[in-house]
Design an enzyme around this catalytic site. Sequence first.
Site, PDB file in Angstrom:
ATOM      1  N   CYS A 396      -3.464  21.012  31.448  1.00 36.75           N
ATOM      2  CA  CYS A 396      -4.020  21.297  30.145  1.00 36.75           C
ATOM      3  C   CYS A 396      -4.378  23.091  30.548  1.00 36.75           C
ATOM      4  O   CYS A 396      -3.414  23.740  30.797  1.00 36.75           O
ATOM      5  CB  CYS A 396      -5.161  20.939  29.774  1.00 36.75           C
ATOM      6  SG  CYS A 396      -5.187  21.197  27.781  1.00 36.75           S
ATOM      7  N   HIS A 522      -2.779  15.485  29.087  1.00 34.24           N
ATOM      8  CA  HIS A 522      -3.999  14.874  29.753  1.00 34.24           C
ATOM      9  C   HIS A 522      -3.239  13.687  30.242  1.00 34.24           C
ATOM     10  O   HIS A 522      -3.679  12.611  29.877  1.00 34.24           O
ATOM     11  CB  HIS A 522      -5.145  15.010  29.404  1.00 34.24           C
ATOM     12  CG  HIS A 522      -5.734  15.998  28.931  1.00 34.24           C
ATOM     13  ND1 HIS A 522      -6.780  16.646  29.755  1.00 34.24           N
ATOM     14  CD2 HIS A 522      -5.894  16.855  27.736  1.00 34.24           C
ATOM     15  CE1 HIS A 522      -7.300  17.887  29.274  1.00 34.24           C
ATOM     16  NE2 HIS A 522      -6.574  18.024  28.214  1.00 34.24           N
ATOM     17  N   GLU A 524      -4.220  11.954  33.010  1.00 30.57           N
ATOM     18  CA  GLU A 524      -5.092  11.453  33.636  1.00 30.57           C
ATOM     19  C   GLU A 524      -5.756  10.318  32.543  1.00 30.57           C
ATOM     20  O   GLU A 524      -6.259   9.228  32.978  1.00 30.57           O
ATOM     21  CB  GLU A 524      -6.234  12.182  34.092  1.00 30.57           C
ATOM     22  CG  GLU A 524      -7.197  12.783  33.111  1.00 30.57           C
ATOM     23  CD  GLU A 524      -6.505  14.241  32.659  1.00 30.57           C
ATOM     24  OE1 GLU A 524      -5.501  14.559  32.669  1.00 30.57           O
ATOM     25  OE2 GLU A 524      -7.339  14.828  31.964  1.00 30.57           O
TER      26      GLU A 524
HETATM   27  N1  GLN Z   1      -8.974  26.011  26.604  1.00 27.42           N
HETATM   28  C1  GLN Z   1      -7.359  25.636  26.488  1.00 27.42           C
HETATM   29  C2  GLN Z   1      -7.163  25.256  25.080  1.00 27.42           C
HETATM   30  O1  GLN Z   1      -7.784  25.075  24.470  1.00 27.42           O
HETATM   31  C3  GLN Z   1      -7.188  24.067  27.575  1.00 27.42           C
HETATM   32  C4  GLN Z   1      -7.901  23.047  27.054  1.00 27.42           C
HETATM   33  C5  GLN Z   1      -8.127  21.882  27.990  1.00 27.42           C
HETATM   34  O2  GLN Z   1      -7.936  21.977  29.181  1.00 27.42           O
HETATM   35  N2  GLN Z   1      -8.418  20.833  27.531  1.00 27.42           N
HETATM   36  O3  GLN Z   1      -5.939  25.161  24.979  1.00 27.42           O
END
Ligand code: GLN
Length: 550
Positions: A396, A522, A524
């Site tokens: 992310c 994600h 994970e």
């Molecule tokens: N801050 C980034 C976004 O909102 C990544 C979010 C995250 O790592 N879950 O796109």
Amino acid sequence: MAKAFFARARFNKIMTKYIFVTGGVTSSLGKGIISASLAKLLQSRGYRVTIQKFDPYINIDPGTLNPYEHGECYVTEDGAETDLDLGHYERFLNTPTSQSNNITTGRIYQNVINREREGAFLGKTVQVVPHITDEIKRNFKILGDTGNYDIVITEIGGTVGDIESLPFVEAVRQFRWEAGSGNSLVIHLTLVPFLAAAGELKTKPTQHSVKMLLEYGIQPDILVCRTEHHLNADIRKKIALFCNVNINAVIESIDASSIYDVPLLMLKEQLDKTVLTKLKLPNKNEPDLDSWKDFLGRLKNPTAEVRIGLVGKYVELPDAYKSITEAFIHAGAKNECKVRVEYIHSEQLTPQNAVERLRGLHGVLVAPGFGQRGFEGKIEAIRYVRENNIPFFGICLGMQCAVVEFGRHVLQLEAANSVEMDGHTTYPVISMMEDQKNVTNKGGTMRLGSYPCDLKKGSKAAHIYGKQHINERHRHRYEFNNEFLKQYEDAGMIPSGINPQNGLVEIVELKNHPFFVGSQFHPELKSTVANPHPLFVNFVAASLGYARKN
Ligand code: GLN
């Protein structure tokens, strides 16, 4: 009275059984792990089980909480932002959870207040009892009423005696009475501390905690006692006598070296058998835990070790990265390799010290996150691993950092940035998603939950997954800016995963690097004991390869 009678009669037709898990004496005793372990044992006997968590705070969900407050925010397939215990439920049971598996006081009140505004209670005073407790009970049953489960385990967050969990405890009392005997039970988790000076285990805190439950009208059926030392027969007898339970309902839960040992410890204590007897359910099939034991065997007998750096800004609190560290455990076991995760504070990484701080690592994972703090340190970490061919995995924000780093140092787009960090950058290589631009509310408004992704033929991602279409879970507002796509591709950063519906880049990878993968989603969140996530498995394998070569 008549109403209660009908409530009871209605209940008896329902075949689902309900188990409530409460906690006493202190917080952090591990109700989530006990619930997940019991569920695992019941599942391994062929029962269909799910677990839900009721949290006593006023936030509608933990999505707006800083990880320092409540650890990681877990995300379900249907896009609910939930307590991290749901991650344990999924990792143990290998079945997905949903919005209905995590309810907070805030959500209960919101539902009741919305109905009050609609006029559902016209003329009536809306009160904690019965309106809030009715809404809690309705939510206790939502999953059971689907007909998909034989047993629903409900974990009540907080500690019995807290002001804020009182309505939940009262709802459990009412629910038990309405469900009738044999249809529900309460497991109370307590602490039996060891007093070094006296050289003794002490039962008094457990006695007091049960007394408090009794004041609220609940006699627990089973006591699970967390302890550092084995409970001998005398201690068990004493607890049974003072707390009005059978001696076989006093279950020892001794400290374990891994949370994954707990199902087997509970099996040894026959928690599952006691539960089935009390719920009048047949003690069918012996638990089939062969694959679980196989996993534990590989976990405990690694043939190699890798050191992987986890670069993030919430490293003071390992719970902030719970699903990532658990995914490493699953992937490590799969590779028969111990993964030593080294937490690296991204705020402390600078161009001057990055080399020294990261030297000796066999792989680096750059963590998800929000906001400017620690962002530049993540960029430094990525520059180092990209230039030195060290396996890299970005999740992310970690993926977005990889795009920014590549823009700045390979494409020479000086000051390339994410608009989250710099709204006026000349090179917004990470920009806000179109449908986020008019969003003003903060709660539950990110791109959340499961989305499809197509993998590029011949890419590393396609090879790792062994298929072309995948679904993964998201939680973000920003994305790769496709205006720069061609430039990136020409220079060797490949968009190897694309959302087929809107063209969003979901995975990037480097052509000329042994392992350099960033995912906007994600992974994970979907790694379980039964199904370790392929991206983690391959990242650990690549790190192992790097360790062997160097
Ligand atoms: N801050 C980034 C976004 O909102 C990544 C979010 C995250 O790592 N879950 O796109």
